[in-house]
Design a protein around this motif. Structure first.
Motif, PDB file in Angstrom:
ATOM      1  N   LEU A  36      17.770 -26.358   6.221  1.00 28.13           N
ATOM      2  CA  LEU A  36      18.951 -25.733   5.623  1.00 28.13           C
ATOM      3  C   LEU A  36      19.147 -26.204   4.182  1.00 28.13           C
ATOM      4  O   LEU A  36      19.467 -25.403   3.297  1.00 28.13           O
ATOM      5  CB  LEU A  36      20.182 -26.060   6.465  1.00 28.13           C
ATOM      6  CG  LEU A  36      21.524 -25.506   5.981  1.00 28.13           C
ATOM      7  CD1 LEU A  36      21.485 -23.982   5.907  1.00 28.13           C
ATOM      8  CD2 LEU A  36      22.657 -25.961   6.898  1.00 28.13           C
ATOM      9  N   ALA A  37      18.943 -27.486   3.950  1.00 32.39           N
ATOM     10  CA  ALA A  37      19.114 -28.037   2.598  1.00 32.39           C
ATOM     11  C   ALA A  37      18.145 -27.393   1.615  1.00 32.39           C
ATOM     12  O   ALA A  37      18.505 -27.126   0.460  1.00 32.39           O
ATOM     13  CB  ALA A  37      18.919 -29.553   2.627  1.00 32.39           C
ATOM     14  N   ARG A  38      16.926 -27.126   2.055  1.00 34.60           N
ATOM     15  CA  ARG A  38      15.949 -26.472   1.173  1.00 34.60           C
ATOM     16  C   ARG A  38      16.415 -25.062   0.813  1.00 34.60           C
ATOM     17  O   ARG A  38      16.276 -24.631  -0.340  1.00 34.60           O
ATOM     18  CB  ARG A  38      14.579 -26.421   1.848  1.00 34.60           C
ATOM     19  CG  ARG A  38      13.946 -27.791   2.053  1.00 34.60           C
ATOM     20  CD  ARG A  38      12.477 -27.669   2.370  1.00 34.60           C
ATOM     21  NE  ARG A  38      11.893 -28.953   2.737  1.00 34.60           N
ATOM     22  CZ  ARG A  38      10.591 -29.205   2.740  1.00 34.60           C
ATOM     23  NH1 ARG A  38       9.738 -28.242   2.401  1.00 34.60           N
ATOM     24  NH2 ARG A  38      10.125 -30.383   3.098  1.00 34.60           N
ATOM     25  N   ALA A  39      16.955 -24.362   1.795  1.00 33.62           N
ATOM     26  CA  ALA A  39      17.462 -23.007   1.528  1.00 33.62           C
ATOM     27  C   ALA A  39      18.626 -23.062   0.542  1.00 33.62           C
ATOM     28  O   ALA A  39      18.690 -22.270  -0.406  1.00 33.62           O
ATOM     29  CB  ALA A  39      17.895 -22.348   2.839  1.00 33.62           C
ATOM     30  N   LEU A  40      19.529 -23.997   0.737  1.00 30.05           N
ATOM     31  CA  LEU A  40      20.696 -24.115  -0.136  1.00 30.05           C
ATOM     32  C   LEU A  40      20.297 -24.527  -1.555  1.00 30.05           C
ATOM     33  O   LEU A  40      20.916 -24.097  -2.535  1.00 30.05           O
ATOM     34  CB  LEU A  40      21.691 -25.126   0.445  1.00 30.05           C
ATOM     35  CG  LEU A  40      22.384 -24.684   1.746  1.00 30.05           C
ATOM     36  CD1 LEU A  40      23.215 -25.827   2.312  1.00 30.05           C
ATOM     37  CD2 LEU A  40      23.263 -23.465   1.505  1.00 30.05           C
ATOM     38  N   ASN A  41      19.264 -25.348  -1.670  1.00 34.39           N
ATOM     39  CA  ASN A  41      18.778 -25.749  -2.995  1.00 34.39           C
ATOM     40  C   ASN A  41      18.253 -24.547  -3.774  1.00 34.39           C
ATOM     41  O   ASN A  41      18.488 -24.416  -4.984  1.00 34.39           O
ATOM     42  CB  ASN A  41      17.684 -26.808  -2.865  1.00 34.39           C
ATOM     43  CG  ASN A  41      18.238 -28.171  -2.498  1.00 34.39           C
ATOM     44  OD1 ASN A  41      19.424 -28.445  -2.701  1.00 34.39           O
ATOM     45  ND2 ASN A  41      17.392 -29.036  -1.952  1.00 34.39           N
ATOM     46  N   ILE A  42      17.524 -23.677  -3.083  1.00 34.82           N
ATOM     47  CA  ILE A  42      16.998 -22.471  -3.738  1.00 34.82           C
ATOM     48  C   ILE A  42      18.149 -21.559  -4.158  1.00 34.82           C
ATOM     49  O   ILE A  42      18.171 -21.022  -5.270  1.00 34.82           O
ATOM     50  CB  ILE A  42      16.020 -21.736  -2.805  1.00 34.82           C
ATOM     51  CG1 ILE A  42      14.735 -22.560  -2.650  1.00 34.82           C
ATOM     52  CG2 ILE A  42      15.699 -20.332  -3.340  1.00 34.82           C
ATOM     53  CD1 ILE A  42      13.776 -22.019  -1.620  1.00 34.82           C
ATOM     54  N   ILE A  43      19.122 -21.393  -3.271  1.00 35.21           N
ATOM     55  CA  ILE A  43      20.280 -20.557  -3.597  1.00 35.21           C
ATOM     56  C   ILE A  43      21.056 -21.141  -4.773  1.00 35.21           C
ATOM     57  O   ILE A  43      21.516 -20.403  -5.654  1.00 35.21           O
ATOM     58  CB  ILE A  43      21.191 -20.398  -2.360  1.00 35.21           C
ATOM     59  CG1 ILE A  43      20.468 -19.573  -1.283  1.00 35.21           C
ATOM     60  CG2 ILE A  43      22.511 -19.728  -2.739  1.00 35.21           C
ATOM     61  CD1 ILE A  43      21.201 -19.499   0.039  1.00 35.21           C
ATOM     62  N   SER A  44      21.204 -22.459  -4.813  1.00 35.52           N
ATOM     63  CA  SER A  44      21.910 -23.103  -5.931  1.00 35.52           C
ATOM     64  C   SER A  44      21.202 -22.838  -7.251  1.00 35.52           C
ATOM     65  O   SER A  44      21.843 -22.615  -8.284  1.00 35.52           O
ATOM     66  CB  SER A  44      22.013 -24.617  -5.688  1.00 35.52           C
ATOM     67  OG  SER A  44      22.845 -24.888  -4.586  1.00 35.52           O
ATOM     68  N   ASP A  45      19.870 -22.829  -7.200  1.00 35.81           N
ATOM     69  CA  ASP A  45      19.093 -22.551  -8.406  1.00 35.81           C
ATOM     70  C   ASP A  45      19.304 -21.101  -8.857  1.00 35.81           C
ATOM     71  O   ASP A  45      19.460 -20.819 -10.045  1.00 35.81           O
ATOM     72  CB  ASP A  45      17.612 -22.816  -8.129  1.00 35.81           C
ATOM     73  CG  ASP A  45      16.759 -22.647  -9.377  1.00 35.81           C
ATOM     74  OD1 ASP A  45      17.090 -23.252 -10.409  1.00 35.81           O
ATOM     75  OD2 ASP A  45      15.772 -21.895  -9.325  1.00 35.81           O
ATOM     76  N   ILE A  46      19.322 -20.179  -7.886  1.00 32.33           N
ATOM     77  CA  ILE A  46      19.566 -18.773  -8.208  1.00 32.33           C
ATOM     78  C   ILE A  46      20.977 -18.605  -8.771  1.00 32.33           C
ATOM     79  O   ILE A  46      21.198 -17.874  -9.733  1.00 32.33           O
ATOM     80  CB  ILE A  46      19.389 -17.891  -6.944  1.00 32.33           C
ATOM     81  CG1 ILE A  46      17.959 -17.976  -6.420  1.00 32.33           C
ATOM     82  CG2 ILE A  46      19.756 -16.433  -7.246  1.00 32.33           C
ATOM     83  CD1 ILE A  46      17.767 -17.335  -5.066  1.00 32.33           C
ATOM     84  N   LYS A  47      21.929 -19.293  -8.169  1.00 33.73           N
ATOM     85  CA  LYS A  47      23.318 -19.215  -8.616  1.00 33.73           C
ATOM     86  C   LYS A  47      23.443 -19.607 -10.084  1.00 33.73           C
ATOM     87  O   LYS A  47      24.183 -18.970 -10.848  1.00 33.73           O
ATOM     88  CB  LYS A  47      24.181 -20.124  -7.761  1.00 33.73           C
ATOM     89  CG  LYS A  47      25.612 -20.244  -8.256  1.00 33.73           C
ATOM     90  CD  LYS A  47      26.268 -21.509  -7.755  1.00 33.73           C
ATOM     91  CE  LYS A  47      27.609 -21.697  -8.455  1.00 33.73           C
ATOM     92  NZ  LYS A  47      28.240 -22.973  -8.107  1.00 33.73           N
ATOM     93  N   ASP A  48      22.742 -20.647 -10.482  1.00 35.21           N
ATOM     94  CA  ASP A  48      22.805 -21.096 -11.874  1.00 35.21           C
ATOM     95  C   ASP A  48      22.310 -20.027 -12.839  1.00 35.21           C
ATOM     96  O   ASP A  48      22.708 -19.991 -14.004  1.00 35.21           O
ATOM     97  CB  ASP A  48      21.980 -22.376 -12.049  1.00 35.21           C
ATOM     98  CG  ASP A  48      22.613 -23.573 -11.346  1.00 35.21           C
ATOM     99  OD1 ASP A  48      23.827 -23.522 -11.062  1.00 35.21           O
ATOM    100  OD2 ASP A  48      21.890 -24.550 -11.083  1.00 35.21           O
TER     101      ASP A  48
END
Length: 205
Positions: free
Chosen positions: A112-124
């Motif tokens: 889950l953390a890996r998925a959230l990290n990718i989403i956080s990068d997209i969000k930026d």
């Protein structure tokens, strides 16, 4: 790669098994979803073989905002209006670990953390702030997302109404009027095309 994908096993949730075997590549080509694979690094380095330890998929989705939420919560989801009816969110559509690997290989929280990290990068890069997951309404799965700081959304109002009608009918089993029969037919159709088969959770990032 085809062999690795077709070998992925998840007996507890055949939907995630079916997705990676049958749907992931097609949805990738259509730019509907991005699927990320976590592979067995040792197996790859020693035997040059790809074994999928776990995977997750990410997509965009329109979230129908439950109007039973408070105005402040609706405004927080939308980012502007307390009267918003829907919002574009990031969807973690699938998240699973292969049956051949235990939590010692990788924990669910780490996937889950890996998925959230990718989403956080997209969000930026493009904005957005809400992550949505839809999961089976089972205590173990629900507890998992609650432990990882997701909050559960209330059930869709139409489902709540149907459930209330079901309870009333169950208490009056002796009633067999045409009206009750018609209501039962509506319920049957609803259950086939249920709006909210899964529990929904959101997380702000």
């Amino acid at each position: 790669m085809k062999k690795a994908v077709s070998s992925f096993s998840c007996e507890k949730n055949l939907d995630v098994e079916k997705f990676i075997r049958e749907d992931a590549i097609n949805r990738e080509k259509r730019d509907l979803t991005r699927t990320y694979l976590i592979i067995d690094q040792n197996e790859f380095e020693i035997n040059n073989q790809i074994d999928i330890v776990a995977y997750f998929s990410i997509a965009l989705k329109t979230l129908i905002i439950p109007q039973t939420l408070s105005n402040s919560k609706i405004k927080k989801i939308d980012g502007f209006s307390k009267d918003a009816k829907e919002s574009i969110v990031y969807l973690i559509g699938q998240l699973a670990r292969d049956d051949n690997y235990s939590s010692e290989a990788i924990r669910g929280a780490d996937i889950l953390a890996r998925a959230l990290n990718i989403i956080s990068d997209i969000k930026d890069k493009i904005g957005g702030k809400v992550v949505l997951v839809e999961c089976e309404d089972k205590k173990k799965i629900i507890d998992f997302y609650l432990e990882n700081e997701f909050e559960r959304l209330p059930e869709h109002s139409e489902n709540e109404l149907i459930n209330e009608i079901k309870e009333i009918i169950e208490l009056r089993e002796e009633i067999t009027s045409p009206i009750i029969n018609a209501i039962n037919e509506i319920i049957a159709i609803h259950d086939e095309k249920r709006i909210n088969d899964y529990a929904k959770f959101i997380k702000f990032i």
